[in-house]
Structures are given as C-alpha cells and as structure tokens.
Design an enzyme around this catalytic site. Sequence first.
Site, PDB file in Angstrom:
ATOM      1  N   CYS A 159      65.619 -59.600 -29.394  1.00 24.92           N
ATOM      2  CA  CYS A 159      65.708 -58.743 -30.590  1.00 24.92           C
ATOM      3  C   CYS A 159      65.369 -57.295 -30.263  1.00 24.92           C
ATOM      4  CB  CYS A 159      64.794 -59.272 -31.684  1.00 24.92           C
ATOM      5  SG  CYS A 159      63.080 -59.407 -31.148  1.00 24.92           S
TER       6      CYS A 159
ATOM      7  N   GLU B 151      60.817 -60.586 -39.727  1.00 26.04           N
ATOM      8  CA  GLU B 151      60.976 -60.068 -38.361  1.00 26.04           C
ATOM      9  C   GLU B 151      62.469 -60.111 -38.061  1.00 26.04           C
ATOM     10  OE1 GLU B 151      58.649 -58.991 -36.152  1.00 26.04           O
ATOM     11  OE2 GLU B 151      56.898 -59.359 -37.406  1.00 26.04           O
TER      12      GLU B 151
HETATM   13  P1  NAD Z   1      69.687 -66.351 -38.082  1.00 26.43           P
HETATM   14  O1  NAD Z   1      69.207 -65.440 -39.151  1.00 26.43           O
HETATM   15  O2  NAD Z   1      71.083 -66.794 -38.095  1.00 26.43           O
HETATM   16  O3  NAD Z   1      68.804 -67.718 -38.122  1.00 26.43           O
HETATM   17  C1  NAD Z   1      67.405 -67.706 -38.158  1.00 26.43           C
HETATM   18  C2  NAD Z   1      66.917 -68.948 -38.886  1.00 26.43           C
HETATM   19  O4  NAD Z   1      67.408 -68.926 -40.206  1.00 26.43           O
HETATM   20  C3  NAD Z   1      67.370 -70.253 -38.259  1.00 26.43           C
HETATM   21  O5  NAD Z   1      66.284 -71.159 -38.276  1.00 26.43           O
HETATM   22  C4  NAD Z   1      68.477 -70.716 -39.180  1.00 26.43           C
HETATM   23  O6  NAD Z   1      68.585 -72.106 -39.267  1.00 26.43           O
HETATM   24  C5  NAD Z   1      68.053 -70.158 -40.518  1.00 26.43           C
HETATM   25  N1  NAD Z   1      69.212 -69.877 -41.393  1.00 26.43           N
HETATM   26  C6  NAD Z   1      70.495 -69.601 -41.008  1.00 26.43           C
HETATM   27  N2  NAD Z   1      71.272 -69.397 -42.102  1.00 26.43           N
HETATM   28  C7  NAD Z   1      70.463 -69.544 -43.187  1.00 26.43           C
HETATM   29  C8  NAD Z   1      70.677 -69.454 -44.593  1.00 26.43           C
HETATM   30  N3  NAD Z   1      71.880 -69.176 -45.092  1.00 26.43           N
HETATM   31  N4  NAD Z   1      69.633 -69.668 -45.400  1.00 26.43           N
HETATM   32  C9  NAD Z   1      68.408 -69.937 -44.902  1.00 26.43           C
HETATM   33  N5  NAD Z   1      68.145 -70.043 -43.585  1.00 26.43           N
HETATM   34  C10 NAD Z   1      69.154 -69.854 -42.737  1.00 26.43           C
HETATM   35  O7  NAD Z   1      69.275 -65.658 -36.727  1.00 26.43           O
HETATM   36  P2  NAD Z   1      69.554 -66.140 -35.232  1.00 26.43           P
HETATM   37  O8  NAD Z   1      71.002 -66.035 -34.935  1.00 26.43           O
HETATM   38  O9  NAD Z   1      68.897 -67.461 -35.015  1.00 26.43           O
HETATM   39  O10 NAD Z   1      68.733 -65.054 -34.420  1.00 26.43           O
HETATM   40  C11 NAD Z   1      69.263 -63.829 -34.036  1.00 26.43           C
HETATM   41  C12 NAD Z   1      68.752 -62.709 -34.905  1.00 26.43           C
HETATM   42  O11 NAD Z   1      67.348 -62.751 -34.992  1.00 26.43           O
HETATM   43  C13 NAD Z   1      69.082 -61.351 -34.332  1.00 26.43           C
HETATM   44  O12 NAD Z   1      69.463 -60.490 -35.364  1.00 26.43           O
HETATM   45  C14 NAD Z   1      67.769 -60.890 -33.728  1.00 26.43           C
HETATM   46  O13 NAD Z   1      67.631 -59.498 -33.617  1.00 26.43           O
HETATM   47  C15 NAD Z   1      66.804 -61.483 -34.679  1.00 26.43           C
HETATM   48  N6  NAD Z   1      65.516 -61.675 -34.037  1.00 26.43           N
HETATM   49  C16 NAD Z   1      64.466 -60.920 -34.443  1.00 26.43           C
HETATM   50  C17 NAD Z   1      63.240 -61.058 -33.810  1.00 26.43           C
HETATM   51  C18 NAD Z   1      62.044 -60.258 -34.200  1.00 26.43           C
HETATM   52  O14 NAD Z   1      60.961 -60.583 -33.743  1.00 26.43           O
HETATM   53  N7  NAD Z   1      62.177 -59.222 -35.002  1.00 26.43           N
HETATM   54  C19 NAD Z   1      63.115 -61.987 -32.787  1.00 26.43           C
HETATM   55  C20 NAD Z   1      64.213 -62.728 -32.417  1.00 26.43           C
HETATM   56  C21 NAD Z   1      65.407 -62.576 -33.055  1.00 26.43           C
END
Ligand code: NAD
Length: 459
Positions: free
Chosen positions: A244, A210
């Site tokens: 998002c 997602e």
């Molecule tokens: P992110 O990808 O930075 O982090 C998401 C999760 O991944 C966190 O739990 C984080 O700890 C983990 N993570 C971070 N770096 C990692 C790595 N190198 N390896 C493994 N795991 C890692 O995203 P964010 O900043 O928390 O959220 C914002 C993004 O999420 C935006 O792009 C938004 O559009 C998207 N989003 C999508 C939805 C959806 O339903 N499609 C919903 C909310 C947010």
Amino acid sequence: MNQSEKILKKQRDFFATGVTQEASFRLEQLNKLKQVIQRFEPAILEALHHDLNKSELDTYSTELGMVLSEINYLTKNLVSWMKAKRVKTPLTHIGSRSFIYPEPYGVALIISPWNYPFQLTLAPLLGAMAAGNCAILKPSELSPHVSRVIAEMMSSQFPSEYIAVIEGGAEASTELLNLKFDKIFFTGSVVVGKIVAQAAAQYLTPVTLELGGKSPCIVHKDAKLDLAAKRIVWGKFLNAGQTCIAPDYLFVHKDVKEELVEHMQGYIRNFYGQDSQTMLQNNDLTVIVNDRHFQRLITYLERAHVLAGGGYDEKRRFIEPTILDQVDWNHPVMQEEIFGPILPVLEYEDLEEVIAQVNEHEKPLALYFFSENKGLQDRILQGISFGGGCFNDTVMHIVTPYLPFGGVGNSGNGAYHGKSSFEAFSHQKSILSQSTQFDLPVRYPSFKYALQAIRFLMK
Ligand code: NAD
C-alpha cells in the site's frame, strides 16, 4: 441467528464478564499469541508461498517479524499505557482531580486485505487484544491459504468467544458489517473503505480506515542518486509492488533523471536477476495475486516506453520489475493505484510544479522525498498533506512502533502501530473526580455574586 450473530453474541457475553479488561489476562493472551505464531511458523510460510510466492526473507521481514516484534513492544509497555492518566484541573474546579481512563471499546471487527495477509490481520488484532477487546477477524478471500492458517491458528489457541475468524469474501464482510460492533478496523481499497464507513455509520461505530492510493516518490537534483535508486527499487518492487505504501510513481528532476534511472536499472539487475531470462526463470520472486490483477497490470505495458523490465510470464502471473518512461497524468497507469511492479517516471524542473500537481489529486497514503536540502524537505512537509513517509528512504516508516501509521483524506483515517494500536482500540474516558469535603457556591444561581465570580474565573 446466523453464524456471525451467534459469535458476536458470545463475544459480547464474554466481554461483559470483564475478564479481558485485566492486565494479566491481556499479557497472557498476547504471549499465547506469540507462542502459537511460532508454532505455526512453517504453516504460515508455506501459505504465504502458496498465495503469493513470497520468499522466506520477505515473509519474515514484512509479515512474521513485524508481528512478533510488535507483540514484544506492546507487552513491554502495556501496563503503563493502561494506567489512568492524571491531568491538570483548572482553578474553576478547585478540589477535584481529573484523569483519563483508557477503556476497551468491546467487540471489534477487523477486515483485512491480501497483500500482507498475515501481518495486516494480526497487527490490528494485537492492538485490539492489548486494549482489552474481543475481536472477529475477516481475512481476505484472495489469499485463501493464509486465511485458512489464520483461522486454524486462532481456533487452536483462543476460544471463539474471545477471538474468532470468519472466512469468506464480500458476502461474509457484508454479513458482518450488518451487525453492531463497537469498533471496526478496515484495511483495503478506497472503494470498499467507503462501503465500510457507510455500514459503520448506521450504528455510529468508530472506524479506522487504512486505505491506499497513489504515493509519490520525488527525487530532487541534489539527492544522493545511487542510494536513492537502491532504496526506491527496494521499496517499489518489494512484494512485487503490491504494497500500500510502495512508491506508486516517480517524479525526478530532469537534470538527474538519466543518472537515477541508470542506477535503478543496475539495482534491479543486482536484486532480481541479471537479465529478463534469469528473472522469468526465478521461482523465488513474488507473483501477482490473481489473474484479474495480472491482466490489469499488463495493459499498462501496452505501447509503453519501457526503461527497464516489461517482460512477464502469464502462467506464473509474474511481471518483471518495470520502469516506464514518457508518462503524464493522462496515461492509464496514472489513473489509479498501480499496486504492482511497474514504476512510471515523470520529470520536473521546479519543485513547486510537483507540489501543485500532487495537490490536485487525492491526499496520498505515503510520500517519499529524496534531497539533502532541509529547506526543501520542510517545503514538502508544509506544502503537501499525506499519511506519512520518509525523507531519503521508502517504506521504512511503517516498520517502527514509535510512528503512528495511517492515511489522511482518501488514504484513510486513524492510525496504528505501537501505542497508536492500543489507542485505536481504546476509548479515552474522561473523569472529573470531585471533592465532597466542600462545595464552592459560585456556580449556583442562589449565589449573589455568581455572575461576577464566573466572569472573573472564566475570562
Ligand atoms: P479490498 O478493499 O478489495 O478488500 C479488502 C477486504 O474487504 C477483504 O477482506 C475483502 O473480502 C473485503 N471486501 C471486498 N469487497 C467488499 C464489499 N463489497 N463489502 C465489504 N467487504 C468487502 O482490498 P484488497 O484488494 O484486498 O487490497 C488492496 C488495497 O488495500 C489497495 O488499495 C491497498 O493500497 C490497500 N491497502 C492498504 C493498506 C494500509 O495499511 N493502508 C495496507 C494494505 C493494502
């Protein structure tokens, strides 16, 4: 064995007992979850206020309320979804019956982001529980208070061999992703989504992604402009634009741009405060999650042509709902997902230009089209691939259990909510149950007319 491995091993052993497969167990656990959420409601509200300064209205409608109503929907329908579904059997298989049996994958890993930190961790979990899985949750480190509350709440109600929470950032995720799960459900950025997909590939683990991206909002000249403005302002600035599926940028027909923007300016005042001063002093408005994101967002305001807002308070990480004019695809604000309360406006004359321009970029997670013309709505549907969206509204398609929610291409794959949540965590096992009362000889090489019979039956 590290902590993650130990928990995974315990969950595997618990799953193997078969307890989680029983309907009564699943229903009981979902009810227990509902009770514990209600018990922890004050702590959840406080944590969301701490991490993002979310108001009680936003918290209830977009976090707690969504999860509670989803639990009600799942518990009401679960028993019928769990039943093996009888399907047709072709003539070639005469004597047999066919059915599809949804079985839980086993142990699921759920990794979530910070923007709706409660809902985006719990909503997938509901699917995992309904489908009969065990699960490990990894909430975001960027919303640490919510992460803590989720961990406390879960451990107070569920044994870790069934549901466990592992807190931490990228290192904790990486440690988990090195292990073999039966299903991974990831919500977050495209960049990390690719890392997750790669990690899942080493074990061929099924994965739901997602993700995010730039979701267009298009307003055609025949749209009801006042209503469009109200719904766009609400959907864009909800949660300070950190949604998002928020409209990332606005494409408006040039004939109605001025009028639409005037209405939007009016709704910004109406919803958030009459003037800049009032908004900057309003402590009830959601703030930007951290300094890094705040600094990233305010650079978009440099030398920008501002139609509304533009002010900010660095200490509180608050940015006024802002509309930017004179933007094109080369502007920095159009280079990545904005994820903040800044809405750039582009104008167009011909809808076909918009379709072509959107299609030159990655497939969006959401798309919103405001028009009264059914023919043009159909043109958008057929002309642009996107995860999901609305005609004449924003964001609301996410708040119904009847529509699967998910992206396509760069904005993700797989979907959830309602029955799709159950399906996201279930394998559809196909079974052909053959009769032993007789055995048609046609398929066997010893049958003289085998080829003719097969040709006849399978033509
Ligand atoms: P992110 O990808 O930075 O982090 C998401 C999760 O991944 C966190 O739990 C984080 O700890 C983990 N993570 C971070 N770096 C990692 C790595 N190198 N390896 C493994 N795991 C890692 O995203 P964010 O900043 O928390 O959220 C914002 C993004 O999420 C935006 O792009 C938004 O559009 C998207 N989003 C999508 C939805 C959806 O339903 N499609 C919903 C909310 C947010």
